[in-house]
Write a protein that holds these residues in place. Structure first.
Motif, PDB file in Angstrom:
ATOM      1  N   THR A   2       0.926 -15.702  -5.901  1.00 46.52           N
ATOM      2  CA  THR A   2       1.544 -16.850  -6.541  1.00 46.52           C
ATOM      3  C   THR A   2       3.039 -16.609  -6.577  1.00 46.52           C
ATOM      4  O   THR A   2       3.529 -15.776  -7.334  1.00 46.52           O
ATOM      5  CB  THR A   2       1.003 -17.039  -7.960  1.00 46.52           C
ATOM      6  N   GLY A   3       3.752 -17.377  -5.762  1.00 43.04           N
ATOM      7  CA  GLY A   3       5.192 -17.258  -5.735  1.00 43.04           C
ATOM      8  C   GLY A   3       5.811 -18.164  -6.768  1.00 43.04           C
ATOM      9  O   GLY A   3       5.158 -18.647  -7.696  1.00 43.04           O
ATOM     10  N   VAL A   4       7.098 -18.428  -6.611  1.00 42.44           N
ATOM     11  CA  VAL A   4       7.809 -19.337  -7.494  1.00 42.44           C
ATOM     12  C   VAL A   4       7.426 -20.772  -7.117  1.00 42.44           C
ATOM     13  O   VAL A   4       7.441 -21.125  -5.937  1.00 42.44           O
ATOM     14  CB  VAL A   4       9.328 -19.143  -7.348  1.00 42.44           C
ATOM     15  N   ILE A  26       7.564 -16.206 -10.783  1.00 45.75           N
ATOM     16  CA  ILE A  26       6.519 -15.203 -10.609  1.00 45.75           C
ATOM     17  C   ILE A  26       6.255 -14.590 -11.987  1.00 45.75           C
ATOM     18  O   ILE A  26       7.199 -14.265 -12.715  1.00 45.75           O
ATOM     19  CB  ILE A  26       6.943 -14.153  -9.572  1.00 45.75           C
ATOM     20  N   SER A  27       4.984 -14.423 -12.326  1.00 45.31           N
ATOM     21  CA  SER A  27       4.615 -14.189 -13.721  1.00 45.31           C
ATOM     22  C   SER A  27       5.255 -12.948 -14.342  1.00 45.31           C
ATOM     23  O   SER A  27       5.637 -12.964 -15.496  1.00 45.31           O
ATOM     24  CB  SER A  27       3.094 -14.108 -13.863  1.00 45.31           C
ATOM     25  N   GLU A  28       5.420 -11.883 -13.612  1.00 44.01           N
ATOM     26  CA  GLU A  28       5.981 -10.675 -14.232  1.00 44.01           C
ATOM     27  C   GLU A  28       7.506 -10.610 -14.159  1.00 44.01           C
ATOM     28  O   GLU A  28       8.113  -9.644 -14.601  1.00 44.01           O
ATOM     29  CB  GLU A  28       5.384  -9.418 -13.579  1.00 44.01           C
ATOM     30  N   HIS A  29       8.142 -11.654 -13.635  1.00 42.77           N
ATOM     31  CA  HIS A  29       9.597 -11.662 -13.518  1.00 42.77           C
ATOM     32  C   HIS A  29      10.219 -12.232 -14.779  1.00 42.77           C
ATOM     33  O   HIS A  29       9.880 -13.335 -15.202  1.00 42.77           O
ATOM     34  CB  HIS A  29      10.024 -12.508 -12.311  1.00 42.77           C
ATOM     35  N   GLN A 105      16.089 -11.745  -5.167  1.00 42.29           N
ATOM     36  CA  GLN A 105      15.570 -12.906  -5.868  1.00 42.29           C
ATOM     37  C   GLN A 105      14.605 -13.640  -4.958  1.00 42.29           C
ATOM     38  O   GLN A 105      14.839 -13.779  -3.757  1.00 42.29           O
ATOM     39  CB  GLN A 105      16.723 -13.811  -6.294  1.00 42.29           C
ATOM     40  N   TYR A 106      13.532 -14.118  -5.554  1.00 43.63           N
ATOM     41  CA  TYR A 106      12.482 -14.811  -4.831  1.00 43.63           C
ATOM     42  C   TYR A 106      12.584 -16.296  -5.170  1.00 43.63           C
ATOM     43  O   TYR A 106      12.489 -16.677  -6.337  1.00 43.63           O
ATOM     44  CB  TYR A 106      11.118 -14.240  -5.208  1.00 43.63           C
ATOM     45  N   PHE A 107      12.765 -17.095  -4.133  1.00 42.74           N
ATOM     46  CA  PHE A 107      13.048 -18.506  -4.326  1.00 42.74           C
ATOM     47  C   PHE A 107      11.793 -19.365  -4.237  1.00 42.74           C
ATOM     48  O   PHE A 107      10.863 -19.062  -3.484  1.00 42.74           O
ATOM     49  CB  PHE A 107      14.043 -18.990  -3.267  1.00 42.74           C
TER      50      PHE A 107
END
Lengths: 116, 114
Positions: A2-4, A26-29, A105-107
């Motif tokens: 599951t991404g952003v 993302i849930s743990e971010h 960073q994950y977009f």
């Protein structure tokens, strides 16, 4: 994986209307960023949250813009009294809080806003 | 003022050959650099990064080179594949800032043709 995620993916609105976008990181971010991208430009930083605290806002973020992250999870970006110049792709990104800084960073896929 | 510059808006390369994408920066406080790849209708995807304590970082077909004295970095893709066709963004960060804000260039459209 599951991404952003961002919602909606597209929004067409008339000038003067208010719009709200949502971002689920993302849930743990615990770090969350908003960027804006216009045609022919790279993403430009708008604002940053660490957990629920908004720690920085760009000068690009006028008084008509407000962002929240009430419980340190999802975030919303609201634009009041939209103008044609607000037409852009609004990108959300998240990153984990590692020791020091988290640069990678994950977009999400972005929300494309068109103001008519 | 654009602190990260990608002066080539486009690059066209034949499949199997090397692609070299260039990036220049002006802010001497930048000490961490990243490359992102972006397909249409998707958000940017992290590709590879390099810290200023290194001058090279390699990950499979992708290598990033950093020349601090010239404030220049480049991304090499060898061999190039048609699936590499995308917009590539160079980004920079200042480790002196605790915020992790990234500064992006305008991007280079890479087209890999068969």
């Amino acid at each position: 994986d599951t991404g952003v995620s961002q919602d909606p993916r597209h929004k067409i609105t008339k000038r003067g209307q208010n719009v709200t976008f949502r971002c689920d990181p993302i849930s743990e971010h615990n770090r969350l960023y908003w960027y804006r991208q216009t045609l022919g430009q790279g993403p430009e930083f708008l604002t940053y949250f660490q957990n629920e605290a908004q720690l920085e806002k760009s000068r690009l973020l006028s008084d008509r813009f407000s962002a929240e992250r009430p419980k340190g999870s999802f975030s919303t970006l609201e634009i009041q009294r939209t103008e044609q110049g607000d037409s852009a792709m609004y990108l959300c990104a998240s990153s984990p809080a590692t020791s020091g800084f988290a640069y990678e960073q994950y977009f999400g896929p972005g929300t494309r806003l068109t103001v008519t | 003022d654009q602190q990260v510059k990608q002066n080539s808006p486009s690059l066209s390369v034949q499949e199997g050959r090397i692609s070299i994408l260039n990036c220049d920066y002006t802010n001497s406080m930048f000490d961490y650099f990243l490359w992102y790849k972006k397909y249409p209708a998707e958000g940017p995807t992290f590709l590879i990064s390099i810290s200023s304590i290194k001058d090279k970082n390699e990950d499979g077909r992708f290598t990033v080179f950093l020349n601090k004295s010239a404030k220049h970095l480049s991304l090499h893709i060898v061999p190039s594949q048609p699936g590499d066709s995308a917009v590539y963004f160079c980004a920079a960060a200042d480790r002196g800032s605790t915020l992790g804000r990234l500064y992006f260039g305008r991007g280079t459209q890479l087209t890999v043709w068969p």
